[in-house]
Design an enzyme around this catalytic site. Structure first.
Site, PDB file in Angstrom:
ATOM      1  N   ALA A  32       0.872  -1.187   0.000  1.00 56.24           N
ATOM      2  CA  ALA A  32       0.000   0.000   0.000  1.00 56.24           C
ATOM      3  C   ALA A  32       0.902   1.229   0.000  1.00 56.24           C
ATOM      4  CB  ALA A  32      -0.964   0.004   1.177  1.00 56.24           C
ATOM      5  N   GLU A  35       4.346   7.941  -0.802  1.00 55.69           N
ATOM      6  CA  GLU A  35       5.604   8.669  -1.012  1.00 55.69           C
ATOM      7  C   GLU A  35       6.636   8.407   0.083  1.00 55.69           C
ATOM      8  OE1 GLU A  35       7.075  10.460  -3.435  1.00 55.69           O
ATOM      9  OE2 GLU A  35       5.444   9.726  -4.683  1.00 55.69           O
ATOM     10  N   HIS A  37       7.283   5.473   1.533  1.00 56.27           N
ATOM     11  CA  HIS A  37       7.998   4.274   1.093  1.00 56.27           C
ATOM     12  C   HIS A  37       8.916   4.604  -0.094  1.00 56.27           C
ATOM     13  CE1 HIS A  37       4.104   2.340   2.619  1.00 56.27           C
ATOM     14  NE2 HIS A  37       5.032   1.755   3.355  1.00 56.27           N
ATOM     15  N   GLN A  61       3.126  -9.554  13.406  1.00 59.39           N
ATOM     16  CA  GLN A  61       3.280  -8.275  14.107  1.00 59.39           C
ATOM     17  C   GLN A  61       1.941  -7.617  14.404  1.00 59.39           C
ATOM     18  OE1 GLN A  61       5.656  -6.600  10.752  1.00 59.39           O
ATOM     19  NE2 GLN A  61       4.594  -4.695  11.216  1.00 59.39           N
ATOM     20  N   LYS A 149       9.535   7.527  10.781  1.00 55.70           N
ATOM     21  CA  LYS A 149       8.122   7.584  11.157  1.00 55.70           C
ATOM     22  C   LYS A 149       7.828   6.509  12.209  1.00 55.70           C
ATOM     23  CE  LYS A 149       3.472   7.262  10.219  1.00 55.70           C
ATOM     24  NZ  LYS A 149       3.243   5.893  10.533  1.00 55.70           N
ATOM     25  N   ASP A 150       8.404   5.329  12.018  1.00 56.91           N
ATOM     26  CA  ASP A 150       8.267   4.246  13.001  1.00 56.91           C
ATOM     27  C   ASP A 150       9.518   4.273  13.879  1.00 56.91           C
ATOM     28  OD1 ASP A 150       5.769   2.631  11.931  1.00 56.91           O
ATOM     29  OD2 ASP A 150       6.955   3.227  10.206  1.00 56.91           O
ATOM     30  N   MET A 184       2.726  10.532   6.198  1.00 58.10           N
ATOM     31  CA  MET A 184       2.145   9.556   5.275  1.00 58.10           C
ATOM     32  C   MET A 184       2.130   8.179   5.931  1.00 58.10           C
ATOM     33  SD  MET A 184       3.190  10.578   1.518  1.00 58.10           S
ATOM     34  CE  MET A 184       2.999  12.257   0.962  1.00 58.10           C
TER      35      MET A 184
HETATM   36  P1  AMP Z   1       5.280  -0.190   6.409  1.00 52.42           P
HETATM   37  O1  AMP Z   1       4.880  -0.569   5.035  1.00 52.42           O
HETATM   38  O2  AMP Z   1       4.301   0.681   7.123  1.00 52.42           O
HETATM   39  O3  AMP Z   1       5.754  -1.369   7.229  1.00 52.42           O
HETATM   40  O4  AMP Z   1       6.555   0.728   6.237  1.00 52.42           O
HETATM   41  C1  AMP Z   1       7.682   0.283   5.527  1.00 52.42           C
HETATM   42  C2  AMP Z   1       8.822   1.240   5.758  1.00 52.42           C
HETATM   43  O5  AMP Z   1       8.446   2.536   5.312  1.00 52.42           O
HETATM   44  C3  AMP Z   1       9.183   1.378   7.248  1.00 52.42           C
HETATM   45  O6  AMP Z   1      10.581   1.482   7.375  1.00 52.42           O
HETATM   46  C4  AMP Z   1       8.504   2.666   7.628  1.00 52.42           C
HETATM   47  O7  AMP Z   1       9.115   3.329   8.706  1.00 52.42           O
HETATM   48  C5  AMP Z   1       8.663   3.471   6.336  1.00 52.42           C
HETATM   49  N1  AMP Z   1       7.676   4.547   6.287  1.00 52.42           N
HETATM   50  C6  AMP Z   1       6.335   4.442   6.443  1.00 52.42           C
HETATM   51  N2  AMP Z   1       5.761   5.657   6.367  1.00 52.42           N
HETATM   52  C7  AMP Z   1       6.769   6.548   6.164  1.00 52.42           C
HETATM   53  C8  AMP Z   1       6.818   7.971   6.008  1.00 52.42           C
HETATM   54  N3  AMP Z   1       5.721   8.728   6.051  1.00 52.42           N
HETATM   55  N4  AMP Z   1       8.029   8.536   5.819  1.00 52.42           N
HETATM   56  C9  AMP Z   1       9.151   7.784   5.781  1.00 52.42           C
HETATM   57  N5  AMP Z   1       9.169   6.451   5.903  1.00 52.42           N
HETATM   58  C10 AMP Z   1       7.992   5.831   6.113  1.00 52.42           C
END
Ligand code: AMP
Length: 284
Positions: A32, A35, A37, A61, A149-150, A184
């Protein structure tokens, strides 16, 4: 862009590149894509010779009452976006390839996983640490890119890599925001127009705390109270936490007398959102 589903095939690609002496970037995601990612992918493309991305919604998780089943899945758009950015390898394993029958080995996450998210989502980081280490084994890249962000997740992964001598460099990338400040997130798709407005309460609370700190307020209790107030005033309906803690250890502080981070997890409608901002010089 080569798309592979099997861990062996993914490993073979990385192994081949390693033998060629290439610098390999890895961007793990749950898909999903937005920007945020894509910024990780762009950074990897800039800094590395080849880039591998992964899309896997990791069941271990998610808590039993969380949104695993509803988590947004947009494979076609994701493939398109990654292929436009010239990602070299995309690993999209079916669940059974990563969690075969009888799977029962988990990583016990480091102590930094215990506060904050660790309290609200008890097994979350166990699942994150386990899948991230699995991905590092399947795709032994040179550098792995994660988002700030995380924030706590990044800290957990850095500690895991150090504690278990994983030969991969972890790079943290800045949070990408919408023009109005909303971080985001794939979960932003859940928000109705009214909730989208209320979701700005997180950024409003974080900027409030940053301003207060900049103006000389360093008492954590005062800063946390201001965050809570702003969150509720601007439309958050439940707060899991709104804390100011040491930016490296995530330990409680009485005063911000060293670099700190303000972290929020709050609900807007039924959607749980997280965000953070650094206070002071150093980042995790
Ligand atoms: P996720 O798909 O939510 O597991 O995120 C995958 C990676 O993208 C993780 O390292 C997140 O920290 C990073 N990520 C998610 N949202 C953002 C964002 N708004 N800005 C920067 N990195 C992000």
């Amino acid at each position: 862009m080569k798309i592979v589903e099997s861990p062996h095939e993914a490993y073979a690609h990385i192994d081949h590149w390693r033998r060629d002496g290439l610098r390999i970037g890895l961007v793990p995601t749950m898909g999903a894509l937005h920007e945020g990612h894509l910024a990780l992918v762009r950074q990897s493309r800039q800094e590395c010779d080849v880039t591998a991305a992964t899309i896997f919604v990791n069941p271990t998780q998610f808590g039993p009452h969380e949104d695993y089943a509803q988590y947004p899945r947009t494979p076609e758009a994701d493939f398109q976006a990654l292929s436009e950015l010239d990602v070299d390898l995309l690993f999209v394993p079916p669940q059974a390839k990563l969690y075969s029958e009888g799977f029962s080995t988990y990583i016990h996450p480091p102590a930094i996983a215990e506060p904050l998210e660790g309290v609200c989502r008890p097994d979350h980081f166990r699942g994150v640490a386990t899948i991230v280490l699995k991905l590092f084994h399947i795709l032994p890249a040179t550098v792995a890119y994660f988002g700030q962000k995380d924030y706590q997740q990044l800290a957990v992964i850095r500690r895991l890599v150090e504690d278990l001598d994983v030969p991969i460099r972890v790079v943290g990338c800045e949070t990408v925001r919408e023009p109005d400040g909303l971080a985001m997130s794939s979960r932003n798709r859940y928000l109705s127009p009214a909730e989208r407005q209320a979701a700005l309460s997180l950024w409003a609370a974080l900027t409030t705390v940053k301003e207060l700190f900049g103006a000389g307020t360093d008492q954590v209790a005062e800063l946390e109270k201001a965050m809570e107030q702003t969150l509720y005033e601007r439309g958050a309906n439940r707060i899991d936490y709104a804390r100011v803690v040491d930016c490296d250890s995530l330990q409680t502080l009485g005063r911000v007398d060293r670099p700190a981070v303000a972290l929020i997890a709050a609900y807007v409608g039924a959607t749980r959102l997280i965000d953070n901002i650094l206070l002071g010089e150093r980042g995790a």
